[in-house]
Write a protein that holds these residues in place. Structure first.
Motif, PDB file in Angstrom:
ATOM      1  N   ALA A 114       0.840  -1.204   0.000  1.00 48.79           N
ATOM      2  CA  ALA A 114       0.000   0.000   0.000  1.00 48.79           C
ATOM      3  C   ALA A 114       0.868   1.244   0.000  1.00 48.79           C
ATOM      4  CB  ALA A 114      -0.928   0.001   1.208  1.00 48.79           C
ATOM      5  N   GLU A 115       0.347   2.277  -0.643  1.00 51.57           N
ATOM      6  CA  GLU A 115       1.011   3.580  -0.650  1.00 51.57           C
ATOM      7  C   GLU A 115      -0.046   4.643  -0.376  1.00 51.57           C
ATOM      8  OE1 GLU A 115       3.952   4.178  -3.645  1.00 51.57           O
ATOM      9  OE2 GLU A 115       3.487   6.320  -3.848  1.00 51.57           O
ATOM     10  N   MET A 116       0.259   5.556   0.534  1.00 50.93           N
ATOM     11  CA  MET A 116      -0.713   6.576   0.928  1.00 50.93           C
ATOM     12  C   MET A 116      -0.091   7.962   0.804  1.00 50.93           C
ATOM     13  SD  MET A 116      -2.783   7.025   4.554  1.00 50.93           S
ATOM     14  CE  MET A 116      -1.271   7.048   5.534  1.00 50.93           C
ATOM     15  N   HIS A 117      -0.894   8.905   0.274  1.00 55.46           N
ATOM     16  CA  HIS A 117      -0.465  10.297   0.176  1.00 55.46           C
ATOM     17  C   HIS A 117      -1.556  11.173   0.779  1.00 55.46           C
ATOM     18  CE1 HIS A 117       3.011   9.460  -2.428  1.00 55.46           C
ATOM     19  NE2 HIS A 117       2.248   8.474  -2.893  1.00 55.46           N
ATOM     20  N   VAL A 118      -1.203  11.875   1.840  1.00 52.71           N
ATOM     21  CA  VAL A 118      -2.141  12.769   2.514  1.00 52.71           C
ATOM     22  C   VAL A 118      -1.645  14.199   2.338  1.00 52.71           C
ATOM     23  CG1 VAL A 118      -3.199  13.413   4.703  1.00 52.71           C
ATOM     24  CG2 VAL A 118      -2.798  10.995   4.191  1.00 52.71           C
ATOM     25  N   TYR A 119      -2.470  15.012   1.700  1.00 52.84           N
ATOM     26  CA  TYR A 119      -2.122  16.402   1.448  1.00 52.84           C
ATOM     27  C   TYR A 119      -2.674  17.289   2.560  1.00 52.84           C
ATOM     28  CZ  TYR A 119      -0.718  14.910  -3.219  1.00 52.84           C
ATOM     29  OH  TYR A 119      -0.091  14.288  -4.272  1.00 52.84           O
ATOM     30  N   GLN A 120      -1.953  18.337   2.844  1.00 51.87           N
ATOM     31  CA  GLN A 120      -2.387  19.239   3.909  1.00 51.87           C
ATOM     32  C   GLN A 120      -3.694  19.936   3.546  1.00 51.87           C
ATOM     33  OE1 GLN A 120       0.617  21.985   5.271  1.00 51.87           O
ATOM     34  NE2 GLN A 120      -0.859  23.354   6.222  1.00 51.87           N
ATOM     35  N   GLU A 121      -3.812  20.364   2.298  1.00 52.47           N
ATOM     36  CA  GLU A 121      -5.006  21.067   1.851  1.00 52.47           C
ATOM     37  C   GLU A 121      -5.503  20.472   0.531  1.00 52.47           C
ATOM     38  OE1 GLU A 121      -3.800  25.125   1.528  1.00 52.47           O
ATOM     39  OE2 GLU A 121      -3.979  25.502   3.686  1.00 52.47           O
ATOM     40  N   GLY A 122      -6.796  20.613   0.319  1.00 58.34           N
ATOM     41  CA  GLY A 122      -7.390  20.105  -0.910  1.00 58.34           C
ATOM     42  C   GLY A 122      -8.893  19.951  -0.798  1.00 58.34           C
ATOM     43  N   GLY A 123      -9.377  19.804   0.449  1.00 58.73           N
ATOM     44  CA  GLY A 123     -10.810  19.653   0.637  1.00 58.73           C
ATOM     45  C   GLY A 123     -11.301  18.326   0.070  1.00 58.73           C
ATOM     46  N   HIS A 124     -12.535  18.344  -0.406  1.00 62.99           N
ATOM     47  CA  HIS A 124     -13.141  17.124  -0.944  1.00 62.99           C
ATOM     48  C   HIS A 124     -13.534  17.332  -2.401  1.00 62.99           C
ATOM     49  CE1 HIS A 124     -15.035  13.215  -0.614  1.00 62.99           C
ATOM     50  NE2 HIS A 124     -16.084  13.685  -1.272  1.00 62.99           N
ATOM     51  N   GLY A 125     -13.434  16.274  -3.187  1.00 65.86           N
ATOM     52  CA  GLY A 125     -13.897  16.316  -4.569  1.00 65.86           C
ATOM     53  C   GLY A 125     -13.014  17.116  -5.503  1.00 65.86           C
ATOM     54  N   PHE A 126     -11.693  17.048  -5.306  1.00 63.83           N
ATOM     55  CA  PHE A 126     -10.802  17.858  -6.130  1.00 63.83           C
ATOM     56  C   PHE A 126     -10.467  17.225  -7.475  1.00 63.83           C
ATOM     57  CE2 PHE A 126      -8.317  15.851  -2.656  1.00 63.83           C
ATOM     58  CZ  PHE A 126      -7.550  14.948  -3.380  1.00 63.83           C
ATOM     59  N   GLY A 127     -10.812  15.980  -7.683  1.00 65.28           N
ATOM     60  CA  GLY A 127     -10.552  15.349  -8.967  1.00 65.28           C
ATOM     61  C   GLY A 127      -9.081  15.374  -9.330  1.00 65.28           C
ATOM     62  N   ILE A 128      -8.793  15.709 -10.567  1.00 74.94           N
ATOM     63  CA  ILE A 128      -7.405  15.727 -11.029  1.00 74.94           C
ATOM     64  C   ILE A 128      -6.652  16.963 -10.548  1.00 74.94           C
ATOM     65  CG2 ILE A 128      -7.654  16.956 -13.227  1.00 74.94           C
ATOM     66  CD1 ILE A 128      -6.030  14.654 -14.505  1.00 74.94           C
ATOM     67  N   ALA A 129      -7.378  17.957 -10.037  1.00 76.08           N
ATOM     68  CA  ALA A 129      -6.800  19.195  -9.479  1.00 76.08           C
ATOM     69  C   ALA A 129      -5.822  19.863 -10.444  1.00 76.08           C
ATOM     70  CB  ALA A 129      -6.127  18.894  -8.135  1.00 76.08           C
ATOM     71  N   PRO A 130      -6.246  20.187 -11.667  1.00 78.09           N
ATOM     72  CA  PRO A 130      -5.312  20.699 -12.676  1.00 78.09           C
ATOM     73  C   PRO A 130      -4.709  22.056 -12.346  1.00 78.09           C
ATOM     74  CG  PRO A 130      -7.576  20.942 -13.434  1.00 78.09           C
ATOM     75  CD  PRO A 130      -7.634  20.141 -12.166  1.00 78.09           C
ATOM     76  N   ASN A 131      -5.391  22.833 -11.510  1.00 81.89           N
ATOM     77  CA  ASN A 131      -4.918  24.186 -11.204  1.00 81.89           C
ATOM     78  C   ASN A 131      -4.184  24.289  -9.874  1.00 81.89           C
ATOM     79  OD1 ASN A 131      -6.144  25.213 -13.603  1.00 81.89           O
ATOM     80  ND2 ASN A 131      -8.123  25.208 -12.554  1.00 81.89           N
ATOM     81  N   ASN A 132      -3.893  23.149  -9.281  1.00 84.92           N
ATOM     82  CA  ASN A 132      -3.179  23.128  -8.003  1.00 84.92           C
ATOM     83  C   ASN A 132      -1.916  22.291  -8.187  1.00 84.92           C
ATOM     84  OD1 ASN A 132      -2.266  22.370  -5.339  1.00 84.92           O
ATOM     85  ND2 ASN A 132      -4.272  22.973  -4.542  1.00 84.92           N
ATOM     86  N   GLU A 133      -0.789  22.956  -8.305  1.00 79.51           N
ATOM     87  CA  GLU A 133       0.455  22.270  -8.645  1.00 79.51           C
ATOM     88  C   GLU A 133       0.821  21.186  -7.635  1.00 79.51           C
ATOM     89  OE1 GLU A 133       3.696  24.878  -9.367  1.00 79.51           O
ATOM     90  OE2 GLU A 133       2.707  25.951 -11.011  1.00 79.51           O
ATOM     91  N   GLN A 134       0.585  21.436  -6.361  1.00 75.31           N
ATOM     92  CA  GLN A 134       0.944  20.452  -5.347  1.00 75.31           C
ATOM     93  C   GLN A 134      -0.036  19.283  -5.344  1.00 75.31           C
ATOM     94  OE1 GLN A 134       1.192  21.938  -1.342  1.00 75.31           O
ATOM     95  NE2 GLN A 134       1.941  20.007  -0.518  1.00 75.31           N
ATOM     96  N   LEU A 135      -1.323  19.604  -5.341  1.00 79.79           N
ATOM     97  CA  LEU A 135      -2.341  18.557  -5.265  1.00 79.79           C
ATOM     98  C   LEU A 135      -2.373  17.706  -6.530  1.00 79.79           C
ATOM     99  CD1 LEU A 135      -4.466  17.696  -3.187  1.00 79.79           C
ATOM    100  CD2 LEU A 135      -6.107  19.203  -4.315  1.00 79.79           C
TER     101      LEU A 135
END
Length: 316
Positions: A278-299
């Protein structure tokens, strides 16, 4: 004269053969959408209910009556022979079809992974006999169908994964722990194949139905207002992990107020105990339902991390 006619016929025959082969090759590369069930949809009765599609900022589909599999095949030149079936989220009430479905599928297609978007039935539909069973029936069928068509679609049958967002993540994790359940009567050749996915990707998933951090909307839509404890336990997927649970990639944001990050943390912890890769990535910010997050370089980095993880899986 006969010689000329014979040569002409030969050239014409060769020409039409080349055209036919080119056409077949072109058709194989085209994106298609196919019905999931060809001989009657199980667990469904005929009603006047109609499917609903609403386009605002995203395409929302509700009251699914005819489950489908939208297929996105990569060009031969970059084909990795891996496949991923994508389950959009929407709290088991709607499907966020483009945000968490077709957009993701096209991204993988462009990078050599065959991608399939599952338009699965939703338990809020009045057309269902036993509502909570329908999503799992559809996903089991989808995995088996892709495996059955693996040769035609240039896919390795041992590299078929599943991916889900939010409630779609709950559906995927349900398959991951209940893939051996007989949810429908076998009717076609593919129904004899395994429904166990070779890997799973869970994006801000609903996991539990029991804990204080459970997503109440998904519970109500899947199981009703006052479900029995047996169903709450059955669909609390962290409780059913064992050594045969597929390798899993998890993504969540700490500030998710829709589906708390504890869902992902609980699933990861149980995977670790069972020695499941298993591999897990937890981001500090992003909220819910961000999808591919094209406008957020980190997410946005999550999808590249997932892609590399899939490429490095050993499922020979």
């Amino acid at each position: 004269m006969n010689t000329i006619n014979t040569n002409t016929v030969r050239y014409l025959s060769l020409f039409f053969t080349i055209v036919t082969l080119s056409f077949v090759s072109m058709c194989q590369a085209q994106d298609i959408t196919i019905p999931l069930w060809k001989e009657g949809i199980p667990n469904q009765r005929k009603t006047s209910e109609k499917e609903i599609a609403t386009k605002t900022d995203i395409l929302r589909i509700g009251n699914v009556q005819k489950p489908t599999l939208a297929c996105y095949f990569p060009p031969d030149s970059i084909n990795t022979h891996k496949a991923i079936i994508i389950c959009p989220g929407g709290a088991y009430k709607i499907l966020a079809y483009n945000l968490e479905g077709t957009t993701i599928a096209k991204w993988f297609q462009e990078r050599g992974i065959a991608a399939f978007v599952l338009k699965y039935r939703l338990p809020t539909s009045n057309s269902l006999v036993i509502p909570h069973k329908a999503p799992l029936q559809d996903l089991q069928k989808a995995v088996r169908l892709v495996r059955h068509k693996a040769g035609d679609w240039q896919i390795s049958e041992n590299n078929v994964g599943v991916m889900g967002f939010s409630a779609g993540g709950h559906l995927v994790s349900t398959l991951g722990v209940h893939y051996n359940e007989e949810t429908y009567q076998p009717r076609r050749l593919e129904d004899s194949l395994s429904a166990r996915p070779d890997f799973m990707a869970l994006l801000y998933p609903v996991i539990t139905m029991n804990a204080s951090y459970a997503h109440k909307g998904s519970i109500n839509n899947l199981l009703g207002d006052s479900p029995p404890q047996t169903l709450l336990d059955y669909y609390s997927n962290e409780q059913h992990i064992n050594s045969q649970t597929p390798p899993t990639f998890l993504v969540h944001a700490t500030d998710d107020r829709g589906v708390p990050v504890e869902n992902t943390l609980a699933f990861y912890q149980k995977l670790k105990i069972a020695s499941v890769p298993a591999e897990m990535h937890v981001y500090q910010e992003g909220g819910h339902g961000f999808g591919i997050a094209p406008n957020n370089e980190q997410l946005h980095t999550w999808i590249d991390l997932l892609y590399n993880w899939i490429l490095n899986l050993d499922n020979k």
